[in-house]
Design a protein around this motif. Structure first.
Motif, PDB file in Angstrom:
ATOM      1  N   THR A 120       0.815  -1.221   0.000  1.00 54.50           N
ATOM      2  CA  THR A 120       0.000   0.000   0.000  1.00 54.50           C
ATOM      3  C   THR A 120       0.848   1.271   0.000  1.00 54.50           C
ATOM      4  O   THR A 120       0.317   2.363   0.186  1.00 54.50           O
ATOM      5  CB  THR A 120      -0.927   0.029   1.243  1.00 54.50           C
ATOM      6  N   ALA A 126      -4.632   4.363   2.667  1.00 54.45           N
ATOM      7  CA  ALA A 126      -4.562   2.902   2.762  1.00 54.45           C
ATOM      8  C   ALA A 126      -3.546   2.458   3.800  1.00 54.45           C
ATOM      9  O   ALA A 126      -3.760   1.466   4.515  1.00 54.45           O
ATOM     10  CB  ALA A 126      -4.218   2.302   1.406  1.00 54.45           C
ATOM     11  N   ILE A 297      -5.414  -2.876  -0.615  1.00 55.31           N
ATOM     12  CA  ILE A 297      -5.868  -3.091   0.769  1.00 55.31           C
ATOM     13  C   ILE A 297      -6.259  -4.541   1.035  1.00 55.31           C
ATOM     14  O   ILE A 297      -5.717  -5.170   1.957  1.00 55.31           O
ATOM     15  CB  ILE A 297      -7.008  -2.111   1.126  1.00 55.31           C
TER      16      ILE A 297
END
Length: 402
Positions: A120, A126, A297
């Motif tokens: 991420t 995120a 994610i």
């Protein structure tokens, strides 16, 4: 040893640890079923009613908010009681006992977080979810172990329980340090006053549980308004509950801490955690494409749980044993230890909870979190069960005769 009229010895009393393992295992199996039901409802014609119920407001908070901030405070109260008991008189009461599960728990938090952050990187929003795959769900993991029966040595179940308790302690610290919103100093001051009163009661050897619980309720309210997550009030309250004897009996289980822990266990295992699972596991797959499963994610969470946990827990534990910092669980082999490391990737309850804190106002990221947690936990459960089943089988593939 006394005998009955027929000359038979009375049945041995089950130890508190075995009772705990049995309770957690049963609760884990129930949680699996509840999570499956939530997923089915969220993808059925009843989905609108399900999500409307969770979003309904009662007393100024939504039903989901009451579950996550209210009921889960009781869950964290039980977590805090277990942590205190284990550190004072249980499996974590000495440094030698803490060494292996402590080192393994540390690896099991570092490796998943690093994998998530690697996937991420570059997205500040995120990256807030870095701690989601760092948690282990003890109820789920012990539930899987229960399905395997006597194939798994008791020492590994003790190791997993100790590791998960230390993991919970790490999660509590992470929530306190990294998932706190804007602070209201007046409310925080009132919470501090409640804590001071609890400490004084403890120092004065006051053993009336109702008094601690009443002040604990005020502590929860002030923390809810202060910006520090309200569930932490449960842990703080637990650490002030006396573990000394609170009755005329010399039996340690009559202490306030033991009595409260004993009373809370069935309610938490068979009501509170299943309600949390039902309220948080439901995610609609409508309009979802296979590519969405590979978004940073959900992929970061799934790989963090499935890859990061096994690498971190087993790798750190292996190094600890080889260097003499820790002792291998009795009657266990490395393949069984690896199987338990895989089960540590089941992060359901605590991972979903941290996910709700990481992305509180973003339903889209919340769904992505649920998908990642479900994928990683399911893969970890299946792989861990398979490895443990193979590890306990003899050369012919059958369970060896003890």
């Amino acid at each position: 040893m006394t005998q009955d009229i027929a000359g038979n010895a009375p049945p041995a009393r089950r130890s508190p640890l075995k009772a705990l393992l049995a309770s957690e295992a049963a609760g884990g199996l129930l949680l699996m079923g509840v999570a499956a039901i939530a997923l089915l409802i969220a993808n059925s014609p009843a989905a609108p009613a399900y999500f409307k119920l969770l979003g309904s407001y009662v007393g100024g908070l939504s039903v989901l908010h009451w579950v996550n901030d209210g009921l889960m405070a009781i869950f964290f109260l039980l977590v805090g009681l277990e942590i205190k008991r284990e550190f004072i008189e249980g499996q974590l009461s000495t440094w030698s006992r803490r060494a292996l599960p402590g080192i393994a728990a540390l690896g099991g938090m570092i490796a998943p977080a690093l994998i998530y952050l690697a996937l991420t990187r570059g997205d500040p929003v995120a990256m807030r979810g870095w701690a989601i795959p760092a948690a282990t769900d003890i109820a789920f993991a012990l539930g899987v172990l229960a399905l395997l029966g006597p194939r798994v040595p008791v020492s590994l179940k003790v190791f997993l329980t100790a590791l998960a308790i230390l993991d919970d302690l790490g999660a509590v610290l992470i929530i306190a340090l990294f998932y706190t919103s804007e602070i209201s100093l007046p409310m925080l001051g009132m919470a501090g006053l409640c804590l001071a009163i609890l400490i004084v009661l403890n120092r004065m050897n006051v053993t009336r549980l109702w008094l601690y619980l009443a002040i604990g309720a005020l502590l929860w309210f002030f923390q809810l308004k202060s910006g520090v997550h309200a569930t932490l009030a449960g842990v703080i309250l637990a650490l002030t509950i006396p573990i000394g004897d609170g009755s005329d009996s010399d039996e340690p289980e009559h202490s306030p801490l033991h009595m409260l822990e004993h009373k809370l266990h069935p309610w938490v295992s068979f009501l509170i955690v299943p309600i949390f699972g039902f309220a948080n596991a439901g995610v609609s797959f409508a309009g979802m494409s296979p590519s969405s499963l590979l978004a940073p994610i959900p992929l970061g969470i799934a790989l963090g749980l499935f890859i990061g946990k096994q690498v971190g827990v087993f790798g750190f534990a292996w190094v600890a044993v080889k260097t003499g910092l820790g002792t291998m669980p009795a009657k266990a082999n490395y393949l069984q230890l690896y199987g338990v490391a895989l089960l540590c990737g089941i992060g359901f309850t605590m991972s979903l909870f941290i996910g709700a804190l990481a992305f509180p106002q973003n339903p889209e990221l919340g769904d992505a979190t649920k998908i990642g947690v479900l994928m990683g936990s399911l893969l970890s459960a299946l792989a861990g069960a398979l490895v443990l089943k193979l590890a306990s089988a003899g050369p012919s593939g059958k369970k060896p005769v003890p």
